[in-house]
Design a protein around this motif. Structure first.
Motif, mmCIF file in Angstrom:
data_model
loop_
_atom_site.group_PDB
_atom_site.id
_atom_site.type_symbol
_atom_site.label_atom_id
_atom_site.label_comp_id
_atom_site.label_asym_id
_atom_site.label_seq_id
_atom_site.Cartn_x
_atom_site.Cartn_y
_atom_site.Cartn_z
ATOM 1 N N ILE A 303 0.810 -1.315 0.036
ATOM 2 C CA ILE A 303 0.052 0.207 -0.027
ATOM 3 C C ILE A 303 0.671 1.173 0.170
ATOM 4 O O ILE A 303 0.782 2.243 -0.773
ATOM 5 C CB ILE A 303 -0.842 -0.010 1.218
ATOM 6 C CG1 ILE A 303 -1.760 -1.389 1.191
ATOM 7 C CG2 ILE A 303 -1.760 1.264 1.049
ATOM 8 C CD1 ILE A 303 -2.771 -1.622 2.565
ATOM 9 N N PHE A 306 1.983 2.178 -3.268
ATOM 10 C CA PHE A 306 1.227 2.404 -4.074
ATOM 11 C C PHE A 306 1.060 1.155 -5.292
ATOM 12 O O PHE A 306 0.269 1.286 -6.428
ATOM 13 C CB PHE A 306 1.274 3.792 -4.941
ATOM 14 C CG PHE A 306 1.052 4.956 -3.976
ATOM 15 C CD1 PHE A 306 0.025 5.367 -3.701
ATOM 16 C CD2 PHE A 306 2.307 5.422 -3.630
ATOM 17 C CE1 PHE A 306 -0.111 6.633 -2.511
ATOM 18 C CE2 PHE A 306 2.300 6.526 -2.566
ATOM 19 C CZ PHE A 306 1.054 7.049 -2.154
ATOM 20 N N VAL A 310 -6.016 -1.777 -4.937
ATOM 21 C CA VAL A 310 -6.746 -1.253 -4.265
ATOM 22 C C VAL A 310 -8.181 -1.166 -4.976
ATOM 23 O O VAL A 310 -8.177 -0.300 -6.084
ATOM 24 C CB VAL A 310 -6.301 0.304 -3.386
ATOM 25 C CG1 VAL A 310 -7.450 0.749 -2.699
ATOM 26 C CG2 VAL A 310 -5.332 0.014 -2.635
ATOM 27 N N HIS A 314 -9.938 3.714 -5.041
ATOM 28 C CA HIS A 314 -8.409 3.335 -5.162
ATOM 29 C C HIS A 314 -7.598 4.332 -4.406
ATOM 30 O O HIS A 314 -7.941 4.411 -3.168
ATOM 31 C CB HIS A 314 -8.024 3.732 -6.575
ATOM 32 C CG HIS A 314 -8.898 3.205 -7.704
ATOM 33 N ND1 HIS A 314 -8.808 1.813 -7.857
ATOM 34 C CD2 HIS A 314 -9.786 3.580 -8.719
ATOM 35 C CE1 HIS A 314 -9.618 1.377 -8.791
ATOM 36 N NE2 HIS A 314 -9.996 2.373 -9.393
ATOM 37 N N TYR A 315 -6.415 5.047 -4.702
ATOM 38 C CA TYR A 315 -5.719 5.652 -3.765
ATOM 39 C C TYR A 315 -6.278 7.011 -3.287
ATOM 40 O O TYR A 315 -6.944 7.495 -3.957
ATOM 41 C CB TYR A 315 -4.415 5.625 -4.253
ATOM 42 C CG TYR A 315 -3.611 4.356 -4.106
ATOM 43 C CD1 TYR A 315 -2.960 3.877 -2.869
ATOM 44 C CD2 TYR A 315 -3.576 3.525 -5.092
ATOM 45 C CE1 TYR A 315 -2.354 2.651 -2.683
ATOM 46 C CE2 TYR A 315 -2.824 2.103 -5.070
ATOM 47 C CZ TYR A 315 -2.360 1.749 -3.877
ATOM 48 O OH TYR A 315 -1.716 0.490 -3.764
ATOM 49 N N TYR A 316 -6.046 7.364 -2.043
ATOM 50 C CA TYR A 316 -6.540 8.730 -1.495
ATOM 51 C C TYR A 316 -5.810 9.859 -2.202
ATOM 52 O O TYR A 316 -6.223 10.658 -3.164
ATOM 53 C CB TYR A 316 -6.248 8.791 -0.177
ATOM 54 C CG TYR A 316 -6.759 9.888 0.738
ATOM 55 C CD1 TYR A 316 -8.076 10.278 0.393
ATOM 56 C CD2 TYR A 316 -6.064 10.544 1.669
ATOM 57 C CE1 TYR A 316 -8.513 11.229 1.519
ATOM 58 C CE2 TYR A 316 -6.347 11.587 2.499
ATOM 59 C CZ TYR A 316 -7.585 12.016 2.259
ATOM 60 O OH TYR A 316 -8.035 13.059 3.064
ATOM 61 N N ASN A 320 -2.213 5.296 -8.694
ATOM 62 C CA ASN A 320 -2.491 3.948 -8.704
ATOM 63 C C ASN A 320 -1.746 3.247 -9.481
ATOM 64 O O ASN A 320 -1.621 3.187 -10.676
ATOM 65 C CB ASN A 320 -3.787 3.760 -8.966
ATOM 66 C CG ASN A 320 -4.539 2.505 -8.940
ATOM 67 O OD1 ASN A 320 -3.570 1.803 -8.585
ATOM 68 N ND2 ASN A 320 -5.613 2.050 -9.372
ATOM 69 N N GLY A 351 -4.166 -5.098 -0.853
ATOM 70 C CA GLY A 351 -4.862 -4.139 -1.137
ATOM 71 C C GLY A 351 -6.409 -4.918 -1.000
ATOM 72 O O GLY A 351 -6.182 -6.054 -1.116
ATOM 73 N N HIS A 413 -0.844 6.194 5.976
ATOM 74 C CA HIS A 413 -2.254 5.387 5.412
ATOM 75 C C HIS A 413 -3.343 6.790 5.587
ATOM 76 O O HIS A 413 -4.144 6.843 4.601
ATOM 77 C CB HIS A 413 -2.418 4.213 6.069
ATOM 78 C CG HIS A 413 -1.521 3.174 5.573
ATOM 79 N ND1 HIS A 413 -0.879 2.687 4.299
ATOM 80 C CD2 HIS A 413 -0.775 2.222 6.266
ATOM 81 C CE1 HIS A 413 0.049 2.013 4.350
ATOM 82 N NE2 HIS A 413 -0.067 1.538 5.337
ATOM 83 N N THR A 417 -2.194 7.539 1.732
ATOM 84 C CA THR A 417 -2.366 6.494 0.733
ATOM 85 C C THR A 417 -3.908 6.130 0.475
ATOM 86 O O THR A 417 -4.284 5.882 -0.465
ATOM 87 C CB THR A 417 -1.681 5.080 1.104
ATOM 88 O OG1 THR A 417 -2.188 4.655 2.397
ATOM 89 C CG2 THR A 417 -0.113 5.274 1.210
ATOM 90 N N ILE A 418 -4.648 5.940 1.661
ATOM 91 C CA ILE A 418 -6.181 5.548 1.385
ATOM 92 C C ILE A 418 -6.992 6.301 2.278
ATOM 93 O O ILE A 418 -8.464 6.069 2.009
ATOM 94 C CB ILE A 418 -6.265 3.989 1.828
ATOM 95 C CG1 ILE A 418 -5.849 3.572 3.323
ATOM 96 C CG2 ILE A 418 -5.481 3.165 1.000
ATOM 97 C CD1 ILE A 418 -6.220 2.401 4.100
#
Lengths: 545, 312
Positions: A303, A306, A310, A314-316, A320, A351, A413, A417-418
């Motif tokens: 994660i 990246f 996910v 997807h990613y925050y 991706n 993920g 995170h 990331t998320i």
């Protein structure tokens, strides 16, 4: 009849709900003869009472369900991390909290090496030193002639000095994604991912596989383990070539080896049929201290890199770059075959898409060939939501969650990331237990340090590196966490009938602690000192006397 | 410094025909010590009389080719090949179905002892346009196509003519840089896939190895030997205007202070300056079947590289 030994302890937590607490345990032929009160244990026949643990607390030997043998061998390089660590020989390596500290340590170690010899360091973590990025000019101040490589804690990055750049010919003309450049176009010294690191690694003799299979590393792995109370640890990704297996059999079989090693065969090194045959052949070679036959399936990336798969959205914040290590169709074929052959799988899923697809593949595999008590285990499984845990419970899958991640990467995170919501339910120990999924928790050493009590503390408090609670509703209790590092982890390895609790008939594997993790303030759970271990009735102090 | 070993990457999703291609190549290679790294050893289908020796990790062929299993890891395998006293003359990696060829190409760009020959992406002509819609692997498939120098539209016999045209257009949109070729059963000339093989052929002889005949209807060759001399800038300008469809071009041209070695794969080219002089300049190219291929390249050469009336 062989004589047995009775150990008296201040407290014995058996992790067996029928007899949870005791003061005496009798050991014969490496196994537990009896546990209970002095009177109960003595009723098996008189024996000398060994008082050396009279002021100690015994728990079952801890089980590290996801770590790598490399955690031993890596100490042949210089540790430069942000946290205090102790090497396998028991030498403390104090935390380095700024770049100048890192450089100072490199200078000191370098001063003991021949002038041209390469200097390799590991464990560097830029997340904690955000003020400035380590670059080649920093390392040039240590040496302009000796090649220097500082591996980052995630092993996906390294920073090297100009001498190392010169060795591989990297310059402003180098057009490789992973060779990071400064504003002026010159390489900064930071190398990202294997393609960019490989030329440096092969010239400096850095080989991850050898770190995990050389004799010294195998011995060091046991030392690392006994310092934190671990008597059984996995090596959760191994090619297990014949020579390596022979070496493992030889070393783990010696009387002074304290660790039961459970390697898992890399399932991506051949066809499903080949892997199944190899795993079955390996299983037959198992010994008391080396348990073979498990298989590891890598599905996605990480994660924080990246590269985990996910699900939407997807990613925050960030790209991706989700990868598969094998096509989902191949995952279906592989899991179907291994499941049919009765082989237990440990599947790396980070993920939420990786866990979703893997659960679906296992559902198909199990529908085609029922495999009672399979104990297939999702490893990491960091982003599974409640629905996925419900499916896992229905399918009988286990989860080994990466509790240490909350502390080491939780802030990242949440912020990058998320995002906050999904980060709050990462490594969802509470949900796993509530939904009835058998639970273990792990360190993934050497990615984070091996230390089951620390891992338990992470699951209990969910504190991030910056001291914030990440998802209070996913916290679990101290007894639940201690179960996850003993009988819980043993269950995921299909060894719960032999280890993971202190009861008659089981292996005499104990973690010997100076304090009682059940009664210390839970904030200090991670700080409970480990005296050493008992492994198959043999006593191993953490620090050899 | 040791000369670099050209690395060829064969990418493509499951079922596109990578293994068929690799099986074809390793049996047809001649005169080149080629190392082939494959994911799935068991899927290799090599005639028994071609096998010189084998163990669990490698198969040595009579034709000098060696096949190595990637079971122990790609980097270990590459390191072993590059530290072996007898260096291979070319390395080919059969990438996994979900590999990102760009990352593999970076290995060749980063490692001084390797050079990037080509990223060859095998595409299943019949299913690719459906496959790219797959939420789990579609984006990977797209990236595979986009990072290729050479695209092989395989199983072309399974699509109708109108579909074929639509597919060619779609592929060109995805990757306008790459040269496309089409094949049934991945039957393409070895030299199309492997630069080291192309390199070995002497452009002076118009020799026709068996594939020439086999694939005559699908590929054309061109070669030219003259006395031009040019600067790097002029050569670069010429290469920027290479006629469309040239799959590979290589050779050397006398430069002002030495020899300019040139190699082009798809739209990507490399010029290297070497000291020393050669008697004459030579270029050779391979391209799609086209009766006018030689004519078009001659016209290109005359326009951009024939500097007969200019000072050398």
């Amino acid at each position: 009849m062989t004589q047995h030994t009775i150990y008296q302890a201040k407290q014995i937590h058996t992790m067996n709900s029928a007899t949870p607490a005791a003061t005496h345990v009798a050991v014969r032929e490496g196994r537990i003869l009896a546990v209970g009160s002095e009177e109960e244990v003595r009723s098996w026949g008189d024996a000398p009472v060994d008082m050396r643990f009279a002021d100690k607390v015994l728990l079952p030997g801890f089980v590290e369900g996801h770590a790598h043998l490399m955690a031993g061998g890596i100490w042949s390089y210089t540790y430069v991390g942000y946290h205090d660590r102790m090497d396998p020989q028991g030498q403390p390596w104090p935390a380095l909290t700024d770049i100048s500290g890192v450089l100072e340590r490199l200078r000191e170690i370098g001063s003991r090496l021949p002038p041209e010899a390469p200097l390799v360091a590991w464990g560097f973590d830029p997340i904690f030193l955000p003020s400035k990025r380590l670059d080649r000019t920093d390392l040039d101040s240590v040496s302009e002639t000796r090649p220097i490589a500082v591996m980052h804690s995630n092993f996906h990055l390294m920073t090297v000095n100009s001498a190392a750049l010169k060795l591989v010919g990297y310059s402003r003309d180098t057009d490789v994604q992973g060779v990071h450049k400064q504003a002026d176009g010159h390489p900064s010294g930071e190398l990202q991912e294997m393609a960019a690191m490989f030329p440096v690694m092969r010239r400096l003799g850095i080989n991850f596989r050898e770190l995990g299979s050389a004799a010294e590393g195998i011995r060091d792995y046991a030392s690392v383990a006994r310092r934190c109370g671990v008597t059984t640890a996995t090596d959760l990704f191994s090619s297990l070539e014949e020579e390596e297996v022979e070496r493992l059999l030889d070393l783990t079989g010696s009387a002074d080896y304290s660790l039961r090693v459970v390697p898992a065969l890399n399932a991506l090194g051949g066809t499903p049929e080949e892997i199944a045959q190899k795993a079955q052949a390996l299983r037959l070679k198992s010994t008391e201290m080396l348990r073979l036959g498990l298989v590891k399936v890598m599905t996605d990336g990480s994660i924080q890199g990246f590269t985990a798969r996910v699900q939407w959205p997807h990613y925050y914040k960030g790209p991706n770059h989700g990868i598969w290590n094998l096509p989902p169709e191949s995952l279906y074929a592989l899991t179907e075959h291994l499941n049919r052959e009765g082989i237990q799988m440990h599947l790396h899923v980070n993920g939420s898409e990786a866990s979703k697809v893997t659960i679906a593949a296992l559902r198909e595999a199990l529908r085609k060939t029922p495999f009672p008590d399979h104990r297939h285990t999702l490893q990491h499984c960091q982003m599974a939501d409640q629905a996925q845990f419900r499916s896992m419970a229905a399918l009988g899958l286990c989860a080994n969650l990466f509790a240490n991640h909350i502390y080491y990467f939780g802030d990242q995170h949440r912020d990058i990331t998320i995002g906050p919501e999904r980060a709050a339910r990462m490594d969802a120990c509470r949900t796993a237990l509530d939904e009835g999924v058998p639970l273990a928790i792990h360190s993934d050493a050497p990615v984070t340090p091996m230390g089951p009590l620390f891992t338990a503390w992470c699951a209990v408090h969910r504190l991030t590196g910056s001291g914030k609670v990440l998802g209070p509703n996913e916290r679990i209790s101290v007894p639940e966490a201690l179960k996850a590092i003993t009988i819980g982890a043993a269950y995921t390895l299909h060894l719960d009938h032999e280890i993971g609790s202190i009861e008659s008939g089981k292996r005499a594997d104990f973690a010997v602690l100076e304090e009682d993790p059940f009664t210390v303030p839970s904030e200090t759970l991670k700080d409970v000192p480990v005296w050493g271990v008992v492994s198959g009735g043999r006593v191993f102090p953490a620090a050899p006397e | 410094m040791t000369p670099s070993v050209p690395l060829t990457i064969v990418a493509g999703y499951l079922g596109a025909g990578k293994t068929t291609l690799v099986n074809h190549l390793i049996q047809q290679v001649s005169g080149v010590r080629l190392a082939v790294l494959v994911n799935d050893f068991g899927a290799l289908n090599i005639d028994a009389e071609l096998i010189a020796s084998r163990n669990s990790q490698t198969i040595q062929l009579e034709n000098g080719c060696i096949c190595c299993s990637l079971g122990g890891g790609l980097y270990d395998a590459l390191d072993r090949l590059l530290t072996h006293p007898e260096l291979p003359e070319g390395i080919l990696i059969e990438a996994s179905g979900v590999a990102e060829p760009d990352k593999l190409a970076d290995i060749a760009r980063a490692e001084p002892e390797l050079s990037l020959d080509a990223v060859v992406c095998v595409v299943d002509a019949e299913t690719v346009r459906e496959r790219v819609k797959d939420p789990q692997v579609g984006s990977i498939l797209r990236r595979q196509i986009q990072s290729a120098d050479l695209l092989l539209l395989n199983k072309i016999d399974l699509v109708s003519n109108s579909e074929k045209e639509a597919l060619e257009c779609w592929i060109s949109e995805q990757n306008p840089r790459a040269s496309q070729a089409q094949a049934e059963q991945a039957q393409v000339p070895v030299e199309w896939v492997i630069g080291a093989h192309f390199e070995k052929e002497d452009p002076q002889t118009k020799h026709a190895p068996k594939f020439r005949i086999l694939h005559e209807e699908l590929f054309s060759r061109w070669h030219r030997m003259e006395e031009p001399s040019c600067t790097v800038a002029e050569l670069r300008a010429a290469l920027e205007h290479l006629p469309e469809g040239v799959h590979r071009l290589k050779g050397w041209i006398a430069g002002s202070s030495g020899v300019l070695e040139v190699q082009a794969v798809g739209a990507r080219y490399e010029i290297r300056e070497r000291p020393g002089a050669r008697e004459s300049s030579r270029l050779v190219a391979i391209g799609p079947s086209d009766v006018r291929f030689a004519e078009r390249l001659d016209a290109w050469f005359d326009k951009w590289l024939a500097f007969g009336d200019q000072p050398g």
